[in-house]
Design an enzyme around this catalytic site. Structure first.
Site, PDB file in Angstrom:
ATOM      1  N   LYS A   5      -0.602 -22.435 -22.623  1.00 29.80           N
ATOM      2  CA  LYS A   5      -0.013 -21.862 -21.414  1.00 29.80           C
ATOM      3  C   LYS A   5       1.387 -21.322 -21.684  1.00 29.80           C
ATOM      4  O   LYS A   5       1.723 -20.205 -21.289  1.00 29.80           O
ATOM      5  CB  LYS A   5       0.044 -22.915 -20.314  1.00 29.80           C
ATOM      6  CG  LYS A   5       0.870 -22.525 -19.080  1.00 29.80           C
ATOM      7  CD  LYS A   5       0.968 -23.662 -18.102  1.00 29.80           C
ATOM      8  CE  LYS A   5       1.770 -23.283 -16.868  1.00 29.80           C
ATOM      9  NZ  LYS A   5       3.215 -23.204 -17.131  1.00 29.80           N
ATOM     10  N   ASN A   6       2.219 -22.103 -22.347  1.00 30.93           N
ATOM     11  CA  ASN A   6       3.610 -21.690 -22.538  1.00 30.93           C
ATOM     12  C   ASN A   6       3.740 -20.503 -23.485  1.00 30.93           C
ATOM     13  O   ASN A   6       4.703 -19.743 -23.398  1.00 30.93           O
ATOM     14  CB  ASN A   6       4.441 -22.874 -23.042  1.00 30.93           C
ATOM     15  CG  ASN A   6       4.628 -23.949 -21.979  1.00 30.93           C
ATOM     16  OD1 ASN A   6       4.468 -23.686 -20.789  1.00 30.93           O
ATOM     17  ND2 ASN A   6       4.948 -25.158 -22.388  1.00 30.93           N
ATOM     18  N   ARG A  21       7.296 -18.944 -12.098  1.00 32.34           N
ATOM     19  CA  ARG A  21       8.516 -18.882 -12.889  1.00 32.34           C
ATOM     20  C   ARG A  21       8.355 -17.937 -14.083  1.00 32.34           C
ATOM     21  O   ARG A  21       9.311 -17.309 -14.518  1.00 32.34           O
ATOM     22  CB  ARG A  21       8.901 -20.286 -13.385  1.00 32.34           C
ATOM     23  CG  ARG A  21      10.220 -20.280 -14.145  1.00 32.34           C
ATOM     24  CD  ARG A  21      10.738 -21.664 -14.465  1.00 32.34           C
ATOM     25  NE  ARG A  21      11.977 -21.581 -15.205  1.00 32.34           N
ATOM     26  CZ  ARG A  21      13.167 -21.368 -14.679  1.00 32.34           C
ATOM     27  NH1 ARG A  21      13.278 -21.227 -13.376  1.00 32.34           N
ATOM     28  NH2 ARG A  21      14.241 -21.290 -15.428  1.00 32.34           N
ATOM     29  N   ASP A  56       7.166 -25.309 -11.161  1.00 35.09           N
ATOM     30  CA  ASP A  56       7.273 -26.724 -10.857  1.00 35.09           C
ATOM     31  C   ASP A  56       8.611 -27.072 -10.213  1.00 35.09           C
ATOM     32  O   ASP A  56       9.646 -26.532 -10.585  1.00 35.09           O
ATOM     33  CB  ASP A  56       7.134 -27.559 -12.139  1.00 35.09           C
ATOM     34  CG  ASP A  56       5.695 -27.601 -12.637  1.00 35.09           C
ATOM     35  OD1 ASP A  56       4.798 -27.550 -11.792  1.00 35.09           O
ATOM     36  OD2 ASP A  56       5.497 -27.679 -13.852  1.00 35.09           O
ATOM     37  N   ASP A  61       7.217 -31.833 -21.856  1.00 31.40           N
ATOM     38  CA  ASP A  61       5.967 -31.715 -21.102  1.00 31.40           C
ATOM     39  C   ASP A  61       5.006 -32.870 -21.347  1.00 31.40           C
ATOM     40  O   ASP A  61       4.033 -33.031 -20.611  1.00 31.40           O
ATOM     41  CB  ASP A  61       5.273 -30.392 -21.431  1.00 31.40           C
ATOM     42  CG  ASP A  61       5.951 -29.202 -20.775  1.00 31.40           C
ATOM     43  OD1 ASP A  61       6.763 -29.419 -19.868  1.00 31.40           O
ATOM     44  OD2 ASP A  61       5.684 -28.057 -21.193  1.00 31.40           O
ATOM     45  N   MET A 109      15.889 -33.588 -19.933  1.00 29.51           N
ATOM     46  CA  MET A 109      16.025 -32.178 -19.594  1.00 29.51           C
ATOM     47  C   MET A 109      15.805 -31.865 -18.116  1.00 29.51           C
ATOM     48  O   MET A 109      16.324 -30.874 -17.609  1.00 29.51           O
ATOM     49  CB  MET A 109      15.078 -31.350 -20.469  1.00 29.51           C
ATOM     50  CG  MET A 109      15.430 -31.456 -21.952  1.00 29.51           C
ATOM     51  SD  MET A 109      14.237 -30.682 -23.068  1.00 29.51           S
ATOM     52  CE  MET A 109      14.483 -28.959 -22.688  1.00 29.51           C
TER      53      MET A 109
END
Length: 435
Positions: free
Chosen positions: A22-23, A97, A121, A319, A341
């Protein structure tokens, strides 16, 4: 709104193939805007966030041919750059985002870009300063439109420069790299992110004719070119999903083989799960997790309680901290989970406590987990998924719990995990989607 109904306690068995990352997808798909030539991308995850990004590309004029659910050819030869300033784009782009990733390519190729207020998110403050400051150093001007709720960027010609990023932001680095490849002169980016997905982006851009050196390090040097060509690119397996499956196998005492896991790109992820006591074997590019009755959390060499924390690559990805926290609840021993983070990612622990887990939420960034060693199983409850990663962690908890669990707001899970209920049923999970 949809829910998952899960009957926990089943031991799973079989093979599973991780989806595309996904990223990586959010960066790679945005990069198609840098050329008028066709770009073919495969192993695209069929998830809500990525499909929304593809819709946004189509809305601004990209021609898309989807030969299968995981393969698309994109051609950005007739782009309506001003559509990004429209209310329609702001409303749709504001839900995702990842839409911020259009700014670098649009600014580089079309000399103007618009960034809506980012969605995604709700895991804490996620600022855009790194993106904006990087564009400014390349010569772009920006202003914020309070009425429209978006940033406007413009530049007659971006100019290469030296910059030291204030933080190694992955999306920030990717956006600046995509802007710099068509800038005039040489751009040097120090304190750049160096995640595998960013490496993938840089390699893809080089295949398109860009000149990027230092790939895999925190010092990138980019010699600007006049034009980029088309290419073919295949995305990596999703390392977050791979970590989730390792945790799932341990929690449910299951034997699972993760096929084609892209092991060389996983960094310290396997090591962290081994520190939790989880056994597995790596054969070629496959990870086999045997059924394990008990797994025991390691301590530090001086006997201190293990701490697992997130850190920019090659450190441990934030994540997966939600997964680590859940998996630790049924381990033997204790661990401190330190989420540095994002300040809201540990707030789902109240749901695990309701399920019977022993967790002390020290503050918004730290939680201590006292592993039950399976002396007391988690119990099924009704809960809601607050974000993608916490949602998957709660799903793993539900699959290991006694009785029935209902997970609401599963659109959050669908944003990051494709057909997850179907794929888990193939392993023997008792899970159904209720609309």
């Amino acid at each position: 709104m949809s829910s998952f109904e899960v009957i926990g306690g089943n031991k799973l068995h079989g093979e599973i193939v991780p989806q595309g990352a996904k990223n990586e997808a959010l960066q790679i798909l945005s990069a198609v805007l840098l050329t008028a030539k066709p770009v073919t991308i495969s192993n695209i995850p069929d998830i809500l966030d990525v499909n929304l990004l593809i819709e946004l590309l189509e809305d601004i004029g990209v021609k898309i041919t989807r030969t299968s659910r995981d393969t698309c050819t994109f051609q950005a030869d007739d782009i309506d750059a001003d559509y990004l300033a429209s209310e329609a784009f702001r409303k749709k782009g504001g839900r995702l985002r990842g839409s911020v990733m259009f700014a670098g390519p649009m600014l580089a190729r079309f000399k103007r870009a618009y960034i809506p207020k980012p969605g995604g998110d709700k895991i804490g403050r996620r600022r855009l300063d790194t993106h904006i400051i990087g564009f400014e150093k390349l010569g772009a001007r920006y202003e914020y439109d309070d009425v429209a709720g978006c940033f406007k960027l413009s530049s007659p010609q971006l100019k290469g420069t030296y910059m030291l990023l204030d933080e190694p932001s992955v999306t920030g680095t990717a956006n600046i790299v995509m802007a710099a490849v068509l800038a005039e002169g040489t751009t040097t980016i120090y304190n750049a992110a160096c995640e595998p997905y960013l490496q993938q982006l840089c390699r893809m851009l080089n295949c398109m004719g860009a000149k990027i050196s230092g790939i895999g390090s925190n010092l990138l040097v980019i010699e600007g070119v006049n034009v980029l060509n088309g290419t073919t690119h295949r995305m990596l397996p999703d390392m977050i999903e791979i970590g989730s499956f390792i945790g799932l196998a341990a929690m449910t005492q299951s034997e699972i083989t993760i096929k084609n896991a892209g092991v060389e790109h996983l960094g310290v992820i396997p090591d962290k799960f081994q520190q939790l006591g989880i056994q597995f074997n790596i054969t070629g590019d496959d990870i086999h997790i045997p059924a394990q009755d008990v797994y025991e959390i390691q301590t530090f060499m001086d006997g201190g309680i293990l701490t697992i924390y997130d850190h920019p690559w090659p450190g441990f990805t934030p994540d997966l901290l939600s997964i680590v926290l859940v998996v630790a609840t049924q381990a033997r021993g204790s661990v401190l989970v330190h989420q540095k983070m994002f300040e809201s990612r540990l707030f789902f622990t109240d749901k695990l406590i309701d399920m019977g887990a022993q967790i002390i939420l020290c503050d918004p960034h730290r939680a201590t987990v006292i592993g039950l060693g399976r002396k007391h199983n988690l119990r099924g409850i009704t809960m809601s998924s607050p974000d993608i990663r916490a949602g998957q962690a709660l799903l793993i908890a539900a699959l290991s719990a006694e009785g029935k669990s209902v997970i609401q707001n599963i659109e959050q899970i669908d944003r990051g995990y494709q057909y997850i209920d179907e794929r888990l049923r193939h392993l023997g999970a008792d899970i159904k989607r209720v609309n």
